[in-house]
Design a protein around this motif. Sequence first.
Motif, PDB file in Angstrom:
ATOM      1  N   ALA A 122      57.524  39.069  43.443  1.00  0.00           N
ATOM      2  CA  ALA A 122      56.680  40.221  43.149  1.00  0.00           C
ATOM      3  C   ALA A 122      55.707  40.466  44.293  1.00  0.00           C
ATOM      4  CB  ALA A 122      55.908  39.982  41.852  1.00  0.00           C
ATOM      5  N   TYR A 123      55.833  41.629  44.920  1.00  0.00           N
ATOM      6  CA  TYR A 123      54.905  42.005  45.980  1.00  0.00           C
ATOM      7  C   TYR A 123      53.515  42.251  45.399  1.00  0.00           C
ATOM      8  CZ  TYR A 123      52.568  44.966  49.449  1.00  0.00           C
ATOM      9  OH  TYR A 123      51.660  45.508  50.321  1.00  0.00           O
ATOM     10  N   ALA A 124      52.471  41.800  46.118  1.00  0.00           N
ATOM     11  CA  ALA A 124      51.084  42.079  45.725  1.00  0.00           C
ATOM     12  C   ALA A 124      50.215  42.001  46.969  1.00  0.00           C
ATOM     13  CB  ALA A 124      50.596  41.098  44.674  1.00  0.00           C
ATOM     14  N   ALA A 125      49.344  42.973  47.144  1.00  0.00           N
ATOM     15  CA  ALA A 125      48.362  42.923  48.228  1.00  0.00           C
ATOM     16  C   ALA A 125      47.206  42.028  47.790  1.00  0.00           C
ATOM     17  CB  ALA A 125      47.859  44.318  48.556  1.00  0.00           C
ATOM     18  N   ILE A 126      46.887  41.046  48.589  1.00  0.00           N
ATOM     19  CA  ILE A 126      46.007  39.963  48.174  1.00  0.00           C
ATOM     20  C   ILE A 126      44.586  40.416  47.867  1.00  0.00           C
ATOM     21  CG2 ILE A 126      45.331  39.327  50.540  1.00  0.00           C
ATOM     22  CD1 ILE A 126      45.614  36.381  49.669  1.00  0.00           C
ATOM     23  N   TYR A 127      44.141  41.490  48.519  1.00  0.00           N
ATOM     24  CA  TYR A 127      42.739  41.896  48.335  1.00  0.00           C
ATOM     25  C   TYR A 127      42.545  43.395  48.150  1.00  0.00           C
ATOM     26  CZ  TYR A 127      43.368  42.150  53.485  1.00  0.00           C
ATOM     27  OH  TYR A 127      43.845  42.382  54.748  1.00  0.00           O
ATOM     28  N   ALA A 128      43.601  44.115  47.832  1.00  0.00           N
ATOM     29  CA  ALA A 128      43.517  45.583  47.772  1.00  0.00           C
ATOM     30  C   ALA A 128      43.298  46.071  46.341  1.00  0.00           C
ATOM     31  CB  ALA A 128      44.790  46.209  48.334  1.00  0.00           C
ATOM     32  N   SER A 129      42.357  46.993  46.174  1.00  0.00           N
ATOM     33  CA  SER A 129      42.151  47.629  44.876  1.00  0.00           C
ATOM     34  C   SER A 129      42.012  49.127  45.076  1.00  0.00           C
ATOM     35  CB  SER A 129      40.897  47.082  44.182  1.00  0.00           C
ATOM     36  OG  SER A 129      39.745  47.790  44.587  1.00  0.00           O
ATOM     37  N   SER A 130      42.228  49.854  44.003  1.00  0.00           N
ATOM     38  CA  SER A 130      42.003  51.302  44.030  1.00  0.00           C
ATOM     39  C   SER A 130      40.508  51.592  44.134  1.00  0.00           C
ATOM     40  CB  SER A 130      42.567  51.935  42.766  1.00  0.00           C
ATOM     41  OG  SER A 130      41.859  51.456  41.630  1.00  0.00           O
ATOM     42  N   LYS A 131      40.186  52.818  44.538  1.00  0.00           N
ATOM     43  CA  LYS A 131      38.778  53.224  44.611  1.00  0.00           C
ATOM     44  C   LYS A 131      38.142  53.164  43.230  1.00  0.00           C
ATOM     45  CE  LYS A 131      35.801  57.005  46.215  1.00  0.00           C
ATOM     46  NZ  LYS A 131      35.774  58.347  46.877  1.00  0.00           N
ATOM     47  N   LYS A 132      38.877  53.599  42.227  1.00  0.00           N
ATOM     48  CA  LYS A 132      38.353  53.609  40.855  1.00  0.00           C
ATOM     49  C   LYS A 132      37.974  52.196  40.412  1.00  0.00           C
ATOM     50  CE  LYS A 132      39.648  55.089  36.145  1.00  0.00           C
ATOM     51  NZ  LYS A 132      39.543  53.771  35.498  1.00  0.00           N
ATOM     52  N   PHE A 133      38.855  51.235  40.657  1.00  0.00           N
ATOM     53  CA  PHE A 133      38.575  49.856  40.243  1.00  0.00           C
ATOM     54  C   PHE A 133      37.368  49.315  41.003  1.00  0.00           C
ATOM     55  CE2 PHE A 133      38.965  45.284  40.258  1.00  0.00           C
ATOM     56  CZ  PHE A 133      39.392  44.990  38.977  1.00  0.00           C
ATOM     57  N   TYR A 134      37.296  49.613  42.303  1.00  0.00           N
ATOM     58  CA  TYR A 134      36.146  49.150  43.086  1.00  0.00           C
ATOM     59  C   TYR A 134      34.846  49.729  42.534  1.00  0.00           C
ATOM     60  CZ  TYR A 134      32.557  49.440  46.618  1.00  0.00           C
ATOM     61  OH  TYR A 134      31.334  49.401  47.245  1.00  0.00           O
ATOM     62  N   GLN A 135      34.880  50.999  42.210  1.00  0.00           N
ATOM     63  CA  GLN A 135      33.651  51.625  41.708  1.00  0.00           C
ATOM     64  C   GLN A 135      33.205  51.015  40.385  1.00  0.00           C
ATOM     65  OE1 GLN A 135      34.944  55.725  41.742  1.00  0.00           O
ATOM     66  NE2 GLN A 135      33.989  56.131  43.754  1.00  0.00           N
ATOM     67  N   GLU A 136      34.151  50.530  39.598  1.00  0.00           N
ATOM     68  CA  GLU A 136      33.810  49.854  38.348  1.00  0.00           C
ATOM     69  C   GLU A 136      33.301  48.438  38.578  1.00  0.00           C
ATOM     70  OE1 GLU A 136      37.489  50.075  36.287  1.00  0.00           O
ATOM     71  OE2 GLU A 136      37.251  52.182  35.680  1.00  0.00           O
ATOM     72  N   HIS A 137      33.665  47.843  39.745  1.00  0.00           N
ATOM     73  CA  HIS A 137      33.276  46.454  40.048  1.00  0.00           C
ATOM     74  C   HIS A 137      32.803  46.360  41.502  1.00  0.00           C
ATOM     75  CE1 HIS A 137      36.507  46.334  36.955  1.00  0.00           C
ATOM     76  NE2 HIS A 137      35.753  45.395  36.400  1.00  0.00           N
TER      77      HIS A 137
END
Length: 572
Positions: A211-226
Motif C-alpha cells: 500500500a502506497y502512502a506518503a509518510i508526512y503528507a496531508s490535505s490542506k483541510k486536515f492540516y487546518q483541523e490539526h
Amino acid sequence: MKKVFYVASICLFTVSIMMGICYAENQFDFYPNKAQYRPSEKVGLILKVIDPSVEEVNLQLSISHLNHELFAQSKKIKLKLGQEIIAFYWYPPLSDFAGYGADLKIKDAAGKVIKELSTAFDVASDWTKFPRYGFVSDFSPGTGKADIRTKMQNLAKYHINGLQFYDWMYRHDKLISPTEIFNDPLGRMLSFQIVKDKIEIAKDFNIASMAYAAIYASSKKFYQEHPDWGLYDLRGQPITFADGWLYIMNISPGSPWNNHLIKQFKDAIREVGFDGIHLDQYGYPEVGFSHLTDKKERIFLDTAFRDFINQTSDMIKTDNDKAKVIFNAVNNWPIEEVASSKEDIIYIEVWPPHSMYLDLVELIDDGRRLGGGKPVVLAAYIDPYKEIAVRIANAIIFSQGGFHIELGEGKGMLADPYFPKYKEMSPELSRVMRNYYDFAVRYENLLSDSNLKPILAQLEMEDVITSVIAGFDLIFITTKEINNYEVLNLVNLYNMGFDWKEHKQTPPPQFKNKEIKYYGGKGVKNVYWSTPDGSPGLKKLSFIWSQDDKGKYIKFVLPSLEYWDLIVIDKE
C-alpha cells in the motif's frame, strides 16, 4: 564441486479450445503459472500454442539450476486446430531461494525442431529476497475480474512478485475510502472494490501487494483541523508541497500524526488485505520545527524517517507477522540513516545528478553495503520509447544484482514519477523484457544473492577496451564469486554515451568470436557463457591455460556480445 542428484516428478495434460481455421503463422508462449513459488509448492509451466501447422509434436523439456540439469522429459502429443494449452507440473528440490531455467524444444514427427522456448521460475519463502517490484495504478470502476486476472498473469510472466499500489487511497491523511466509489486527491474516479480485487487476484499468483502512502503528507483541510500536527520552517510557516496542495506533517516519535498514520497502516493491512506498506517522501525538507508545545523543537527528518520506519514495521507485524515495509530514499537521501532500519528493501528513486551508468552501479553497491546485504530496487524512469536505453539500463542494474521497478498494469512501463502516466511497451520491447527478467530469475543466485563477494580479477578482450568502471565506449566488467563459482558480467557500453536516460539512436556494436584472457582464475574446471540476448542456457566453452608477463590466465573465445553477457567459471 560434488555431483548433486535430484529426484522429481512431473505430469502433463492438455486442454484444447476449438477455434476457426486460421492461416496465421504459428504462435507459441511458454511461462510459469505464478510469479514465484513457495518451498514445497508445485510449479506449473504453461505452453500455449495457437493454430499449430503440424498435428503431432515431440516436446522435450529440460529444467536446470545453474549448470545442473535436474529434470528432462520427452512427450509426444497431438495438437488440434485452435488454441492448445499444455501444462507441465514439477516439484522442485526442497531448497529455498533458488532460481531455475526451463527449456523446451518442439519437434515435428520427423524430428525437425519447430521452435525452442525458454522461461524461468524461482522458489522463495520471502519475496523480498529477490524483489521483482512492479506497480498498479488503475482502479477505475467497472474493471472486470477477468481483465485484472489477465494483467496479473502477464506480470507473472515477467516474474513480478511484488506490486506498489500507487495512489490507491482516498486521501493522504485518510487512506481507506468511506464509500465504494470515490475521487482521489487529483480527481481520478476510483473503486475501493477494484483495489481489493487486485489484491485478491495478485495473491493467486504469489504477488505481494504494498500500500502506497506518503509518510508526512496531508490535505490542506486536515492540516487546518490539526495545525499543531504540522511541520514548520524557521520563520514559523507551515511547510507545503506543490504550492500548498499538500502539507508536511510532523512524523517524530510520539507525535499525533505519527500515531494517526500508523493506525491507517494497520487498517490497510487488516481490513484491505495489503501485504505491507510502501512509504514515500518528497526529498525535502531535511529539517523542520515542531509546534506541538510552546518550545519549537527542531526535527531532523533523516533520523525521524528511520524511527518512523522501525515503528511502522513493528506495528504492522502485530496484524501480519510477514508484513513488509519499503521506504523511498529519494535521490539516495537519507540512505545512511534508513538503510540499516527495519525496511525490508533498499528503494531509491533516481534523479540528477545521478545521471550516469556509473551512478546506477554505485547506488546499488552502496545500498547493499549500507543495508547489510538487503536487495536494492531502483526507481529509474525511462520512457519505453527509448528502447535501447531501457535495455542498457536493465543490463547494468540486473548485472550488478539490483532490481528495477518499471513494469505494471499488464504490459505497462513507467515513464514518469506519477505512475498513472505509464506507457505500454512495444511488442519488441515486451519480448526483450521477458528475456531479461527470465535471465535475472534463472541466474538470481549468481547475480543478486547477498552472499556474492567482489573479487579482483582482470579480463582482456581482443581489440576491445574493457574496464571495471562503467564509462564511455567500453565493455563494463564486474567480477564476483559465490561458492565454487566466479561470475563475470560484461555490459556493452560502446556508443551508449554516459547518460542512462538518454535516447540512443543505434544499438551498441555486436562483437563476435572475440578472444578473452581472464587472469586470476584458480582451479578452473569449466567455463560457461550465456546471454539474455540469445539462448539463455549455459554453454560450455573450451579454454586453455597460458601465461605472460601479467601472470597466468585462461583463454577462451566469447561467441557473441550484444548488450549483456554472463560468464561463469566453475571451480574445483
